[in-house]
Design a protein around this motif. Sequence first.
Motif, PDB file in Angstrom:
ATOM      1  N   ASP A  16       0.023  17.309 -48.736  1.00  0.00           N
ATOM      2  CA  ASP A  16       0.321  16.315 -47.709  1.00  0.00           C
ATOM      3  C   ASP A  16       0.973  17.013 -46.513  1.00  0.00           C
ATOM      4  O   ASP A  16       2.182  17.222 -46.484  1.00  0.00           O
ATOM      5  N   TYR A  17       0.148  17.386 -45.537  1.00  0.00           N
ATOM      6  CA  TYR A  17       0.643  18.083 -44.351  1.00  0.00           C
ATOM      7  C   TYR A  17       1.181  17.087 -43.343  1.00  0.00           C
ATOM      8  O   TYR A  17       0.634  15.997 -43.177  1.00  0.00           O
ATOM      9  N   LYS A  18       2.245  17.477 -42.663  1.00  0.00           N
ATOM     10  CA  LYS A  18       2.822  16.680 -41.575  1.00  0.00           C
ATOM     11  C   LYS A  18       2.621  17.454 -40.282  1.00  0.00           C
ATOM     12  O   LYS A  18       3.122  18.563 -40.133  1.00  0.00           O
ATOM     13  N   LEU A  19       1.870  16.875 -39.368  1.00  0.00           N
ATOM     14  CA  LEU A  19       1.565  17.519 -38.094  1.00  0.00           C
ATOM     15  C   LEU A  19       2.196  16.696 -36.993  1.00  0.00           C
ATOM     16  O   LEU A  19       2.035  15.467 -36.954  1.00  0.00           O
ATOM     17  N   SER A  20       2.940  17.342 -36.128  1.00  0.00           N
ATOM     18  CA  SER A  20       3.579  16.606 -35.029  1.00  0.00           C
ATOM     19  C   SER A  20       3.594  17.456 -33.764  1.00  0.00           C
ATOM     20  O   SER A  20       3.664  18.681 -33.812  1.00  0.00           O
ATOM     21  N   THR A  51       3.311  22.246 -37.973  1.00  0.00           N
ATOM     22  CA  THR A  51       2.817  21.722 -39.248  1.00  0.00           C
ATOM     23  C   THR A  51       3.803  22.046 -40.355  1.00  0.00           C
ATOM     24  O   THR A  51       4.302  23.160 -40.438  1.00  0.00           O
ATOM     25  N   LYS A 106      -5.145  17.572 -34.197  1.00  0.00           N
ATOM     26  CA  LYS A 106      -5.638  17.432 -35.570  1.00  0.00           C
ATOM     27  C   LYS A 106      -5.791  18.815 -36.183  1.00  0.00           C
ATOM     28  O   LYS A 106      -6.247  19.743 -35.522  1.00  0.00           O
ATOM     29  N   ALA A 127      -4.763  16.864 -41.340  1.00  0.00           N
ATOM     30  CA  ALA A 127      -3.602  16.143 -40.822  1.00  0.00           C
ATOM     31  C   ALA A 127      -3.836  15.815 -39.352  1.00  0.00           C
ATOM     32  O   ALA A 127      -4.569  16.514 -38.658  1.00  0.00           O
ATOM     33  N   SER A 128      -3.191  14.736 -38.908  1.00  0.00           N
ATOM     34  CA  SER A 128      -3.249  14.331 -37.498  1.00  0.00           C
ATOM     35  C   SER A 128      -1.850  14.016 -37.019  1.00  0.00           C
ATOM     36  O   SER A 128      -1.044  13.454 -37.767  1.00  0.00           O
ATOM     37  N   SER A 129      -1.579  14.365 -35.783  1.00  0.00           N
ATOM     38  CA  SER A 129      -0.290  13.995 -35.201  1.00  0.00           C
ATOM     39  C   SER A 129      -0.385  12.562 -34.706  1.00  0.00           C
ATOM     40  O   SER A 129      -1.471  12.031 -34.504  1.00  0.00           O
TER      41      SER A 129
END
Length: 180
Positions: free
Chosen positions: A75-79, A102, A145, A155-157
């Motif tokens: 579960d990647y978190k991209l911001s 990421t 993305k 993942a998507s921001s």
Amino acid sequence: MRLFLLACLAVVPIIAQATVYRWVDENGKVHYSDKPTSNAEIVTLKENTHNKVTVPKAIDYEKDVTAQEAEVAVDYKLSIISPEQEATIRDNDGNVDIVATTQPKPPKSALYTLYMDGKLVGEAQHNAVFNLKNIDRGTHQFEVKMITQSGKVLASSSPRTVFLHRARVGNVQKAPKAKS
């Protein structure tokens, strides 16, 4: 018919182990053959002269696919970390830098894509820093993305809204002066 086939298969190993004969002709040339001649002697082959074929270890493609799926299952978190949400950027050249991060660390094969106002900008790249040039003034929404080589989104921001101010775009021509 089956009995004949079975008998043939039983004879094949015997034929494969045929005897090798060696003899020297009147000119001193050494010959080898599987047929005996008058002055031939039987050659005993050493164990290390036999051909040994080893089959390479089979590749377990299911295991490889499972490893790739495990990589995708993270579960990647991209911001987007720069610019800030609803930031106002004043740049007369229309340059905007978008920086994303990421968590956890992405796989080496991951690619990043940038979307501006819902449209893909440029090509996928290996880092999450995008330098945009000559962007029109106004309100723009950016999204980053992270994708695999095959294009699957990892993942998507969340969308980031940015306001770009430019004093002028291009050369503005002045209206000709009226003659008096």
